[in-house]
Design a protein around this motif. Structure first.
Motif, PDB file in Angstrom:
ATOM      1  N   HIS A 155       0.864  -1.186   0.000  1.00 52.55           N
ATOM      2  CA  HIS A 155       0.000   0.000   0.000  1.00 52.55           C
ATOM      3  C   HIS A 155       0.904   1.241   0.000  1.00 52.55           C
ATOM      4  O   HIS A 155       1.750   1.388   0.881  1.00 52.55           O
ATOM      5  CB  HIS A 155      -0.931  -0.018   1.219  1.00 52.55           C
ATOM      6  N   HIS A 186       3.126  -3.266   6.668  1.00 49.38           N
ATOM      7  CA  HIS A 186       1.949  -2.387   6.598  1.00 49.38           C
ATOM      8  C   HIS A 186       1.889  -1.470   7.813  1.00 49.38           C
ATOM      9  O   HIS A 186       2.407  -1.799   8.875  1.00 49.38           O
ATOM     10  CB  HIS A 186       0.662  -3.222   6.577  1.00 49.38           C
ATOM     11  N   ASN A 187       1.203  -0.349   7.613  1.00 45.07           N
ATOM     12  CA  ASN A 187       0.866   0.530   8.734  1.00 45.07           C
ATOM     13  C   ASN A 187      -0.625   0.722   8.787  1.00 45.07           C
ATOM     14  O   ASN A 187      -1.309   0.721   7.769  1.00 45.07           O
ATOM     15  CB  ASN A 187       1.508   1.913   8.570  1.00 45.07           C
ATOM     16  N   GLU A 217       1.604   3.782   3.198  1.00 47.55           N
ATOM     17  CA  GLU A 217       1.956   3.250   4.523  1.00 47.55           C
ATOM     18  C   GLU A 217       3.469   3.392   4.684  1.00 47.55           C
ATOM     19  O   GLU A 217       4.252   2.534   4.237  1.00 47.55           O
ATOM     20  CB  GLU A 217       1.447   1.811   4.655  1.00 47.55           C
ATOM     21  N   ARG A 235      -3.108   4.392  -1.576  1.00 49.57           N
ATOM     22  CA  ARG A 235      -3.157   2.960  -1.238  1.00 49.57           C
ATOM     23  C   ARG A 235      -2.962   2.101  -2.486  1.00 49.57           C
ATOM     24  O   ARG A 235      -2.194   1.148  -2.483  1.00 49.57           O
ATOM     25  CB  ARG A 235      -4.494   2.632  -0.559  1.00 49.57           C
TER      26      ARG A 235
END
Ligand SMILES: CC(=O)N[C@@H](CC(=O)O)C(=O)O
Ligand SMILES: [Zn+2]
Length: 314
Positions: A24, A119-120, A27, A66
């Protein structure tokens, strides 16, 4: 994998490992670490392992969004991976096919051994490792190793093997897929504490792989996981518009017990909507920004202790 002594699981050495950032594009901890390590990989190399850092969705990273056409972390279905159409396909489907050629093919003996996918989240989840298979003793042993190595800091394990809620992730191309989700961090923002937490977990994960490849045997263990149960949407009107927010008592309370009757949502005129489920659940991904489009306010989970058999290198 085969059996030894009835209960020691044997796995091939994990020689090929990848670290994905930017599955994404907004992130930023994962994007930044993957870029850093793609330039200079000294920090992620270990004896007997080749580790490759990789930006999974470069177009989305460039735009800091994203995804461009469709969510890359939902795009690794057999249909997508085998679909014809070349450059008429959505960008992320083309990219999924490319990633599958480089790191897969998914489900084949040639596939990479481990993919860490960074990921975040905007949710207050802390450090969370995400697994897709409760039977993978190699990954469960890795989780146990990481949890012990980072104590007293904590790192929880989210298990997504739900028959309908499981999705086809970028990391699913590998034999042992590992998601790493760290928050809270806003989209497009880099926070030093979140970046650092991610970096430390990767260090321990790679140390585990090195020890495993050197022949260390890991004795049986139990790992606490939070198993995905249900997706809870925001309350909506007949036109599909959201009519309530996450309740202040629930906001930021990821992983804390939610009991029947507890406040869950608050309408714009201040009314409380209560949780009506049959028993205690542990909510997570509470108010994740990327999940508004997926009609998801949070996920409920159940706590479970999974047993991992002892493992060693075949
Ligand atoms: C906020 C976010 O992107 N979470 C990830 C979780 C995962 O990697 O399984 C996703 O929905 O793809
Ligand atoms: Zn993500």
């Amino acid at each position: 994998m085969s059996s030894y002594n009835n209960n020691t699981a044997l796995f091939a050495a994990a020689r090929r490992v990848a670290i994905f950032g930017g599955t994404h594009g907004n992130e930023m901890s994962g994007v930044t670490l993957a870029n850093l390590w793609a330039k200079n990989s000294a920090e992620i190399q270990r004896k007997g392992v080749e580790t490759r850092a990789f930006i999974a969705n470069p177009k989305a990273v460039e735009k800091c969004i994203r995804y461009v056409d469709t969510d890359l972390n939902r795009a690794f279905s057999p249909e997508n991976l085998s679909s014809l159409g070349g450059d008429t396909l959505p960008y992320e489907v083309q990219r999924a096919q490319e990633i599958n050629r480089i790191f897969g093919p998914k489900g084949s003996p040639e596939a990479y051994d481990v993919i860490f996918d960074l990921h975040n989240t905007t949710s207050n989840m802390g450090s969370t490792l995400i697994l897709e298979n409760s039977k993978d003793s190699f990954n469960l042993q890795m989780m146990n190793y990481i949890k012990k190595a980072i104590a007293p800091a904590s790192c929880l394990v989210l298990l997504n093997e739900h028959p309908h809620l499981k999705y086809s992730t970028s990391r699913s191309v590998a034999k042992h897929p590992v998601g790493l989700e760290v928050g809270p961090q806003p989209q497009g923002v880099l926070r030093s504490n979140i970046f650092q937490a991610m970096r430390v977990i990767l260090k321990h994960a790679l140390d585990f792989i090195e020890l495993f490849n050197e022949g260390m045997e890991f004795p049986p263990c139990t790992v606490e996981v939070f198993r995905v149960l249900e997706r809870i949407d925001y309350p909506r009107d007949a036109n599909g518009n959201i009519i309530a927010m996450v309740h202040p008592n629930l906001q930021d309370c990821d992983w804390e017990p939610l009991n029947p009757g507890d406040p869950m949502f608050q309408t714009f005129d201040g009314q409380t909507i209560h949780y009506q489920g049959p028993g205690t659940v542990y909510p997570t991904f509470i108010n994740e920004a990327a999940y508004y489009e997926k009609q998801q306010a949070f996920l409920t989970t159940r706590r479970e202790a999974l047993v991992a058999s002892s493992i060693r290198k075949a």
